[in-house]
Design a protein around this motif. Structure first.
Motif, PDB file in Angstrom:
ATOM      1  N   ALA A   1       1.035  -1.199   0.006  1.00 48.65           N
ATOM      2  CA  ALA A   1      -0.124   0.009   0.240  1.00 48.65           C
ATOM      3  C   ALA A   1       0.923   1.215  -0.066  1.00 48.65           C
ATOM      4  CB  ALA A   1      -0.889  -0.055   1.326  1.00 48.65           C
TER       5      ALA A   1
ATOM      6  N   LYS B   1       0.460   4.462  -0.503  1.00 52.09           N
ATOM      7  CA  LYS B   1       0.503   5.702   0.222  1.00 52.09           C
ATOM      8  C   LYS B   1       0.981   5.889   1.651  1.00 52.09           C
ATOM      9  CE  LYS B   1      -3.169   3.180   0.604  1.00 52.09           C
ATOM     10  NZ  LYS B   1      -4.679   2.736   0.139  1.00 52.09           N
TER      11      LYS B   1
ATOM     12  N   ASP C   1      -0.589  -1.254  -4.356  1.00 53.08           N
ATOM     13  CA  ASP C   1      -1.597  -0.673  -4.352  1.00 53.08           C
ATOM     14  C   ASP C   1      -1.338   1.080  -4.553  1.00 53.08           C
ATOM     15  OD1 ASP C   1      -3.315   1.543  -3.078  1.00 53.08           O
ATOM     16  OD2 ASP C   1      -3.748  -0.039  -1.146  1.00 53.08           O
TER      17      ASP C   1
ATOM     18  N   HIS D   1      -6.838   2.416  -6.375  1.00 57.20           N
ATOM     19  CA  HIS D   1      -7.972   2.574  -5.447  1.00 57.20           C
ATOM     20  C   HIS D   1      -8.279   4.066  -5.586  1.00 57.20           C
ATOM     21  CE1 HIS D   1      -7.868  -0.934  -2.791  1.00 57.20           C
ATOM     22  NE2 HIS D   1      -6.619  -1.415  -3.260  1.00 57.20           N
TER      23      HIS D   1
ATOM     24  N   ARG E   1     -14.934  -2.790  -4.533  1.00 53.26           N
ATOM     25  CA  ARG E   1     -14.681  -2.562  -3.109  1.00 53.26           C
ATOM     26  C   ARG E   1     -15.946  -2.505  -2.404  1.00 53.26           C
ATOM     27  NH1 ARG E   1     -10.746   1.628   0.298  1.00 53.26           N
ATOM     28  NH2 ARG E   1     -11.598   0.965   2.140  1.00 53.26           N
TER      29      ARG E   1
ATOM     30  N   ILE F   1      -9.080   6.313  11.000  1.00 48.75           N
ATOM     31  CA  ILE F   1      -8.350   5.325  10.154  1.00 48.75           C
ATOM     32  C   ILE F   1      -9.281   3.843  10.136  1.00 48.75           C
ATOM     33  CG2 ILE F   1      -6.314   6.374  10.113  1.00 48.75           C
ATOM     34  CD1 ILE F   1      -5.145   4.357  11.890  1.00 48.75           C
TER      35      ILE F   1
ATOM     36  N   HIS G   1     -11.284  -3.379   3.031  1.00 49.02           N
ATOM     37  CA  HIS G   1     -10.166  -2.819   3.809  1.00 49.02           C
ATOM     38  C   HIS G   1     -10.861  -2.312   5.071  1.00 49.02           C
ATOM     39  CE1 HIS G   1      -6.816  -1.037   5.292  1.00 49.02           C
ATOM     40  NE2 HIS G   1      -7.275   0.111   5.684  1.00 49.02           N
TER      41      HIS G   1
ATOM     42  N   SER H   1      -6.957   0.315   9.932  1.00 49.71           N
ATOM     43  CA  SER H   1      -5.475   0.245  10.094  1.00 49.71           C
ATOM     44  C   SER H   1      -5.031   0.225  11.493  1.00 49.71           C
ATOM     45  CB  SER H   1      -4.986   1.651   9.526  1.00 49.71           C
ATOM     46  OG  SER H   1      -3.725   1.405   8.866  1.00 49.71           O
TER      47      SER H   1
ATOM     48  N   GLY I   1      -3.898  -3.200   7.013  1.00 48.96           N
ATOM     49  CA  GLY I   1      -4.436  -2.790   8.357  1.00 48.96           C
ATOM     50  C   GLY I   1      -3.669  -3.539   9.805  1.00 48.96           C
TER      51      GLY I   1
ATOM     52  N   GLU J   1      -3.201  -6.175   1.459  1.00 44.45           N
ATOM     53  CA  GLU J   1      -2.398  -4.919   1.015  1.00 44.45           C
ATOM     54  C   GLU J   1      -1.845  -4.275   2.069  1.00 44.45           C
ATOM     55  OE1 GLU J   1      -5.494  -3.441  -2.335  1.00 44.45           O
ATOM     56  OE2 GLU J   1      -5.762  -2.856  -0.405  1.00 44.45           O
TER      57      GLU J   1
ATOM     58  N   GLY K   1       0.555  -1.867   4.148  1.00 51.37           N
ATOM     59  CA  GLY K   1       1.287  -0.710   4.102  1.00 51.37           C
ATOM     60  C   GLY K   1       2.410  -0.419   5.407  1.00 51.37           C
ATOM     61  N   ARG K   2       1.803   0.049   6.541  1.00 44.60           N
ATOM     62  CA  ARG K   2       2.291   0.166   7.757  1.00 44.60           C
ATOM     63  C   ARG K   2       3.134  -1.095   8.178  1.00 44.60           C
ATOM     64  NH1 ARG K   2      -0.212   3.890  11.254  1.00 44.60           N
ATOM     65  NH2 ARG K   2      -2.371   3.518  10.064  1.00 44.60           N
TER      66      ARG K   2
ATOM     67  N   ARG L   1       0.975  13.237  12.285  1.00 43.98           N
ATOM     68  CA  ARG L   1       0.404  12.103  13.037  1.00 43.98           C
ATOM     69  C   ARG L   1      -0.249  12.564  14.253  1.00 43.98           C
ATOM     70  NH1 ARG L   1       1.189   7.277  13.397  1.00 43.98           N
ATOM     71  NH2 ARG L   1      -0.823   6.511  12.642  1.00 43.98           N
TER      72      ARG L   1
ATOM     73  N   TYR M   1      -4.120  12.677  14.827  1.00 40.25           N
ATOM     74  CA  TYR M   1      -4.683  11.449  15.556  1.00 40.25           C
ATOM     75  C   TYR M   1      -4.391  11.286  16.927  1.00 40.25           C
ATOM     76  CZ  TYR M   1      -4.187  10.247  10.430  1.00 40.25           C
ATOM     77  OH  TYR M   1      -4.299  10.122   9.083  1.00 40.25           O
TER      78      TYR M   1
ATOM     79  N   TYR N   1       3.220   6.667   6.694  1.00 46.18           N
ATOM     80  CA  TYR N   1       2.491   7.833   6.677  1.00 46.18           C
ATOM     81  C   TYR N   1       3.158   8.951   7.494  1.00 46.18           C
ATOM     82  CZ  TYR N   1      -0.721   4.286   5.842  1.00 46.18           C
ATOM     83  OH  TYR N   1      -1.464   3.127   5.019  1.00 46.18           O
TER      84      TYR N   1
ATOM     85  N   MET O   1       3.000  11.803   4.028  1.00 44.52           N
ATOM     86  CA  MET O   1       2.096  12.711   4.684  1.00 44.52           C
ATOM     87  C   MET O   1       2.458  13.978   4.945  1.00 44.52           C
ATOM     88  SD  MET O   1      -0.449  10.267   7.103  1.00 44.52           S
ATOM     89  CE  MET O   1      -1.620  11.579   7.401  1.00 44.52           C
TER      90      MET O   1
HETATM   91  N1  LLP Z   1      -5.446  -0.791   1.419  1.00 42.93           N
HETATM   92  C1  LLP Z   1      -6.335   0.362   1.359  1.00 42.93           C
HETATM   93  C2  LLP Z   1      -7.485   0.319   0.617  1.00 42.93           C
HETATM   94  C3  LLP Z   1      -6.197   1.419   2.281  1.00 42.93           C
HETATM   95  O1  LLP Z   1      -7.181   2.190   2.385  1.00 42.93           O
HETATM   96  C4  LLP Z   1      -5.139   1.216   3.105  1.00 42.93           C
HETATM   97  C5  LLP Z   1      -4.879   2.373   4.234  1.00 42.93           C
HETATM   98  C6  LLP Z   1      -4.294   0.302   3.003  1.00 42.93           C
HETATM   99  C7  LLP Z   1      -4.415  -0.887   2.036  1.00 42.93           C
HETATM  100  C8  LLP Z   1      -3.132  -0.010   3.993  1.00 42.93           C
HETATM  101  O2  LLP Z   1      -3.441  -0.072   5.306  1.00 42.93           O
HETATM  102  P1  LLP Z   1      -2.094  -0.365   6.447  1.00 42.93           P
HETATM  103  O3  LLP Z   1      -1.608  -1.657   6.087  1.00 42.93           O
HETATM  104  O4  LLP Z   1      -0.987   0.453   6.089  1.00 42.93           O
HETATM  105  O5  LLP Z   1      -2.718  -0.428   7.875  1.00 42.93           O
HETATM  106  N2  LLP Z   1      -2.813   8.121   7.466  1.00 42.93           N
HETATM  107  C9  LLP Z   1      -3.234   7.043   8.528  1.00 42.93           C
HETATM  108  C10 LLP Z   1      -3.690   5.887   7.847  1.00 42.93           C
HETATM  109  C11 LLP Z   1      -4.556   5.691   6.666  1.00 42.93           C
HETATM  110  C12 LLP Z   1      -4.708   4.440   5.994  1.00 42.93           C
HETATM  111  C13 LLP Z   1      -5.316   4.455   4.944  1.00 42.93           C
HETATM  112  N3  LLP Z   1      -5.717   3.298   4.179  1.00 42.93           N
HETATM  113  C14 LLP Z   1      -2.189   6.761   9.318  1.00 42.93           C
HETATM  114  O6  LLP Z   1      -1.267   7.782   9.495  1.00 42.93           O
HETATM  115  O7  LLP Z   1      -2.339   6.051  10.383  1.00 42.93           O
END
Ligand code: LLP
Length: 442
Positions: free
Chosen positions: A75, A77, A96, A119, A166, A179, A218, A221, A259, A301, A303-304, A341, A345, A401, A405
């Protein structure tokens, strides 16, 4: 107060964080104080080896749990710049992406577009055209208007576009409200509960230039438990079975989103991602057998959980302000512009003095940024050795992030990203200059 002097210091959250003989914090085997001196602060550090290890953990565990057709998609982003897509491509990850800008970055890195999933809840016609012309593998479609727009764009080009839909499974995992995305009341996706998900499936199947390949969800997170993911898997498979009985549609792929949580604080659990994935694999196998359906290919997917603990941010301490009866502020030379962050948050972080890592923590501080805004804090209630001007302040677990960000609020140039790879270290993103700040000003 925390007693240091040994490597059992609980603030050393991950095995890539340590303290050397000079009492300096090390990251991925490098002295952070020396890195701060060499590259200046604020400074983002990334541990390339850790990123690659995490990709392999996901890949191997997913292959084992779900079979050959499975694939982790990074992911992006959570962390997006050219080099990261090169690393992801080398590791055989999919990705992603959520904007044409991320897509462009992946493209110039030579990332194979057939493994990219686009996405977003509001893709513009320009986004759609750019992605199709770039050979995007899949769109993850959010709503009927978008389905029609993709169908039109594909028709104009004489192609058929692969998509996933989705779906919101209606799960409310325990995480920060902002989140949490899998609930029915979400700007993302179509809910199963309201019948919208079934309806949009029928609509997708009826469009001639769209090939529906499966479903995505999804749920949120920074989730520590595995149960919400097990629930999501069961709900998505039941939905797939229902779509098979209504439309005769056989689901090829189910994408369970990202997540999984990471350790920002010593009291956070260290998650065994491979174990979680194995558990999800068992539930998927059992559920498919119960429902009498073929097991679809499973995508995830993360990311974190791929990049967060591969990152650390270094700052230089400036002013120390003691407000008697209230608190002690230590201000650093970055803040919400490089890490928004806490402001957004109240996200927790572990903060240390990198140059005095073994000293007694006798002062409870609020670590403040340098922006002209009182909410510009990095963390509150942090025990530190009484900070002095010039100290190197380290914020741990900033790989996700943070860089992605960052902004130029207050016209602060964005910090560079320095990659640590064994003995080697290299600049992957250079520090912005004042010239960069005015580049677009006409
Ligand atoms: N897939 C989709 C469709 C998502 O919307 C996200 C995160 C992920 C995968 C990745 O999720 P992860 O594995 O990173 O938890 N800016 C916020 C987090 C927003 C997450 C948005 N979507 C933060 O700094 O905590």
């Amino acid at each position: 107060m925390i007693d240091l002097m040994n490597k059992t210091d609980s603030r050393l959250l991950s095995d890539n964080v340590n303290i050397n003989g000079e009492g300096h914090l090390t990251f991925a085997g490098h002295d952070t104080v020396a890195l701060a001196k060499e590259h200046g602060t604020p400074l983002y550090l990334l541990d390339e080896k850790r990123i690659r290890e995490r990709c392999r953990t996901y890949k191997n565990a997913m292959r084992e749990a779900f079979g050959e057709g499975s694939q982790p998609l990074f992911a992006s982003k959570s962390l997006s710049f050219r080099r990261i897509y090169e690393i992801m491509a080398e590791e055989g990850m999919g990705t992603d992406i959520v904007s044409a800008g991320e897509l462009h970055t992946a493209k110039i890195a030579g990332f194979p577009m057939e493994n990219a999933y686009f996405h977003g809840n509001n893709k513009t016609d320009e986004d759609i055209a750019f992605a199709i012309d770039s050979g995007i593998g899949y769109f993850v479609c959010d709503n009927i208007e978008e389905l029609r727009a993709i169908d039109r764009a594909a028709a104009e080009r004489g192609t058929v576009q692969n998509i996933l839909l989705r779906i919101t499974p209606g799960i409310d995992p325990h995480t920060l409200a902002k989140i949490n995305t899998g609930k029915v009341d979400s700007k993302f996706g179509a809910a199963i509960e309201t019948g919208q998900a079934a309806k949009i499936t029928g609509q997708a199947l009826a469009l001639p230039c769209i090939k529906l390949c499966g479903f995505h969800c999804h749920i949120g997170s920074q989730i520590f438990e595995v149960e919400p993911f097990l629930d999501a898997a069961r709900i998505m498979l039941s939905f797939a079975a229902e779509m098979q009985s209504i439309y005769g549609f056989v689901t090829e792929k189910i994408n369970l989103g990202g997540g999984m949580g990471v350790r920002y604080l010593p009291e956070h659990p260290a998650i065994d991602y491979a174990k979680n994935i194995a558990e999800i694999g068992r539930v998927i196998k059992d559920t498919c057998a119960e429902l009498g359906i073929e097991q679809p290919d499973i995508l995830m997917e993360p990311g974190r959980s791929i990049v967060a603990d591969a990152g650390m941010t270094l700052y230089t301490a400036g002013t120390l302000k003691e407000i008697s009866g209230f608190r002690t502020y230590v201000s650093v030379d970055g803040g919400m512009a490089d890490n928004p962050r806490y402001a957004l948050y109240e996200a927790p972080y572990t903060v240390m003095l990198a140059n005095r890592a073994t000293e007694k923590c006798d002062t409870v501080c609020t670590v403040a940024g340098r922006c002209c805004e009182s909410g510009d804090l990095i963390q509150e209630g942090v025990a530190l050795p009484r900070p002095r001007r010039g100290d190197t302040v380290a914020v741990l677990t900033t790989g996700a992030y943070n860089f992605s960000m960052a902004s130029n609020y207050n016209r602060l140039p964005r910090p560079p990203v320095v990659m640590l790879d064994g003995d080697r270290c290299y600049v992957a993103v250079r520090r912005e200059t004042f010239e960069d700040l005015v580049r677009n000003d006409m």
